[in-house]
Scaffold this active site. Structure first.
Site, PDB file in Angstrom:
ATOM      1  N   GLU A   1      -6.841 110.997  67.135  1.00  0.00           N
ATOM      2  CA  GLU A   1      -6.635 112.270  67.849  1.00  0.00           C
ATOM      3  C   GLU A   1      -5.594 112.116  68.951  1.00  0.00           C
ATOM      4  O   GLU A   1      -4.684 112.938  69.084  1.00  0.00           O
ATOM      5  CB  GLU A   1      -7.972 112.724  68.420  1.00  0.00           C
ATOM      6  CG  GLU A   1      -7.940 113.993  69.239  1.00  0.00           C
ATOM      7  CD  GLU A   1      -9.292 114.280  69.862  1.00  0.00           C
ATOM      8  OE1 GLU A   1      -9.340 114.539  71.087  1.00  0.00           O
ATOM      9  OE2 GLU A   1     -10.313 114.220  69.133  1.00  0.00           O
TER      10      GLU A   1
ATOM     11  N   HIS B   1     -11.665 107.883  65.296  1.00  0.00           N
ATOM     12  CA  HIS B   1     -11.293 109.299  65.201  1.00  0.00           C
ATOM     13  C   HIS B   1     -10.576 109.736  66.463  1.00  0.00           C
ATOM     14  O   HIS B   1      -9.515 110.381  66.413  1.00  0.00           O
ATOM     15  CB  HIS B   1     -12.551 110.150  64.984  1.00  0.00           C
ATOM     16  CG  HIS B   1     -12.349 111.620  65.212  1.00  0.00           C
ATOM     17  ND1 HIS B   1     -12.251 112.169  66.483  1.00  0.00           N
ATOM     18  CD2 HIS B   1     -12.232 112.662  64.344  1.00  0.00           C
ATOM     19  CE1 HIS B   1     -12.070 113.470  66.383  1.00  0.00           C
ATOM     20  NE2 HIS B   1     -12.055 113.797  65.100  1.00  0.00           N
ATOM     21  N   ASN B   2     -11.130 109.396  67.615  1.00  0.00           N
ATOM     22  CA  ASN B   2     -10.521 109.830  68.866  1.00  0.00           C
ATOM     23  C   ASN B   2      -9.193 109.134  69.123  1.00  0.00           C
ATOM     24  O   ASN B   2      -8.284 109.722  69.710  1.00  0.00           O
ATOM     25  CB  ASN B   2     -11.486 109.584  70.024  1.00  0.00           C
ATOM     26  CG  ASN B   2     -12.600 110.617  70.072  1.00  0.00           C
ATOM     27  OD1 ASN B   2     -12.909 111.246  69.068  1.00  0.00           O
ATOM     28  ND2 ASN B   2     -13.214 110.790  71.221  1.00  0.00           N
TER      29      ASN B   2
ATOM     30  N   SER C   1     -17.848 115.356  66.575  1.00  0.00           N
ATOM     31  CA  SER C   1     -16.509 115.828  66.926  1.00  0.00           C
ATOM     32  C   SER C   1     -16.355 117.298  66.589  1.00  0.00           C
ATOM     33  O   SER C   1     -16.889 117.783  65.591  1.00  0.00           O
ATOM     34  CB  SER C   1     -15.443 115.020  66.196  1.00  0.00           C
ATOM     35  OG  SER C   1     -14.151 115.530  66.507  1.00  0.00           O
TER      36      SER C   1
ATOM     37  N   LYS D   1     -16.312 107.265  65.221  1.00  0.00           N
ATOM     38  CA  LYS D   1     -15.931 108.344  66.148  1.00  0.00           C
ATOM     39  C   LYS D   1     -14.871 107.860  67.136  1.00  0.00           C
ATOM     40  O   LYS D   1     -13.953 108.608  67.501  1.00  0.00           O
ATOM     41  CB  LYS D   1     -17.168 108.834  66.906  1.00  0.00           C
ATOM     42  CG  LYS D   1     -16.877 109.894  67.995  1.00  0.00           C
ATOM     43  CD  LYS D   1     -16.156 111.110  67.444  1.00  0.00           C
ATOM     44  CE  LYS D   1     -16.210 112.313  68.366  1.00  0.00           C
ATOM     45  NZ  LYS D   1     -15.826 112.087  69.747  1.00  0.00           N
TER      46      LYS D   1
END
Length: 466
Positions: free
Chosen positions: A188, A184-185, A127, A181
């Protein structure tokens, strides 16, 4: 045998930036792109780093340029392209060679590839966008620990640094890195949506122009909300359009794109039974944003959209506090989902280590993440919202969130992420909810049974059962 430390396939934006980062950190790298001219142009434009870059015009040449045992980093689009690339590579590789998928892969695909290539595959989430890839991303590794340890000297060298600590770590077995990940997104998506909703209140409810919005976000970036996303929000709001001379924001179509990772987060959360309503709301908001023609039709039917807030208008400090509250609740949900996956898949995911990896380099990097790491380390099995530091934050800011959601609702301003955060907060702090009615309904129409509150007996039925 060649002399390159690692190979890289895929010289798109991220692949090119990562390759330059690797070379800059002192590693020799061989690169390949299926379009030969891209490979040649990349090597020709590498400047002083060109001496560490070996352009390969075939997969065979790439493999021959590498030291053995080999490591090859894939920077190609997720899905079938990865499988096709692996299939093309395998006949050229030895049993000890390692393939590393650094794309935005679905962790289920990574799990499958791990099983198909035992001991020969590593999945890493990366990222930070182009800037992060070039100068230091956040890296989340998943797969056999021995494979991570083998690649770690390069991966930690190229990663972002937070107080001289690399923002790169092994998350766990199988597809753990790509799963982290994905979450995480999802965070986000939610963080961006919360910010966009506050911008909407400023623009539509308070009549602020883009320059005034930029000034507020610049100020917020000096306080508790300090983060990459708040920083770039100020930059976006302040930018002028070369063609019109007005704010760039005024000429951007209000339809947000997505590449699927936020949707994957929402889907996997349902499989895990993990509540992530703020992320769900953010994904839904992007889907609604795409329906521009339908939204225009509905406005014609039901009247004008957002209305100005002319009385009891919130101060900027109230909006700031509401955003802080929503952000904390969003992260609580994200880390809760990670904890659910750790239990489900036997990964032993370390929430504190994940927060530390996210402190620099990645898109959601923020000042809060260092405190989150400390809180999760002190009480690894407790929800983030229960940690003393963040419980105090929520107690101080939940009134602001409540006020902002109420004002937005009264004035027709859509704030789905803030609304979801408030509903989650209220539900989580309610010891006795309303699911007893749901269980009564389920028993009435389907004889599903229920557990008694008074004595704990299960598989009970109501008088309607006859």
């Amino acid at each position: 045998m060649g002399n390159c430390d690692i190979g890289l396939i895929g010289l798109g934006t991220m692949g090119s930036a990562l390759a330059l980062n690797i070379a800059e950190k002192g590693f020799d790298i061989a690169v390949f792109n299926r379009t030969t001219s891209v490979t040649r142009d990349f090597a020709a434009e590498a400047g002083p780093l060109a001496d560490r870059i070996t352009p390969a015009e075939s997969l065979q040449a790439l493999v021959e340029a590498l030291k053995t045992p080999r490591m090859i980093l894939l920077m190609v689009p997720a899905g079938k392209v990865v499988d096709d690339q692996i299939a093309a590579l395998l006949p050229l590789l030895g049993p000890d060679d390692l393939i590393i998928d650094a794309g935005n892969a679905n962790f289920n695909d990574t799990n499958r590839r791990m099983a198909e290539l035992p001991g020969r595959f590593l999945g890493i989430g990366v990222s930070g966008g182009e800037e992060g890839a070039r100068h230091g991303p956040s890296i989340m590794g998943g797969g056999p620990r021995a494979n991570w340890d083998r690649a770690a000297p390069i991966l930690t060298a190229i990663a972002a640094r937070y107080k001289d600590q690399p923002c790169a770590d092994w998350m766990g077995e199988d597809g753990a890195g790509h799963f982290v990940k994905t979450v995480h997104n999802g965070i986000e998506y939610a963080d961006m949506q919360l910010i966009a909703e506050v911008y909407g209140i400023m623009r539509d409810g308070l009549g602020m122009d883009a320059a005034a919005v930029a000034e507020v976000f610049r100020g917020w970036n000096e306080g508790p909300l300090q983060s990459y996303l708040v920083e770039i929000t100020a930059e976006v709001a302040a930018a002028s359009d070369a063609a019109t001379g007005g704010p760039v924001l005024d000429v951007i179509v209000d339809a947000a794109g997505q590449k699927g990772t936020g949707r994957w987060t929402a889907i996997e959360a349902q499989h895990l039974g993990a509540p992530i309503p703020v992320i769900d709301a953010a994904v839904t908001a992007r889907n609604i944003s795409a329906l521009r023609a339908r939204r225009a039709e509905m406005q014609a039917i039901f009247g004008a959209g957002p209305q100005p807030i002319t009385t009891d208008a919130p101060e900027m400090a109230v909006l700031e506090q509401a955003l802080i509250c929503g952000k904390i609740l969003c992260y609580d949900q994200g880390f809760g989902m990670i904890a659910a996956a750790s239990k489900q898949f036997g990964w032993s995911l370390n929430g504190a280590a994940i927060a530390r990896v996210w402190r620099a380099g990645c898109i959601i990097r923020s000042a809060m993440l260092d405190d989150m790491a400390s809180a999760l380390e002190a009480a690894p099995d407790a929800p983030l919202m229960a940690a003393p530091t963040f419980a105090d934050h929520l107690k101080r800011t939940e009134g602001a969130l409540r006020r902002v959601v109420a004002l937005a609702a009264l004035h027709g301003i859509a704030v789905p992420a803030h609304s979801a955060a408030l509903a989650y907060f209220d539900a989580m702090r309610t010891a006795r909810g309303t699911a007893n009615m749901l269980q009564g309904q389920r028993d009435y129409f389907g004889r599903h049974g229920f557990e008694r509150l008074d004595d704990g007996t299960k598989d009970q039925h109501g008088p309607w059962a006859g």
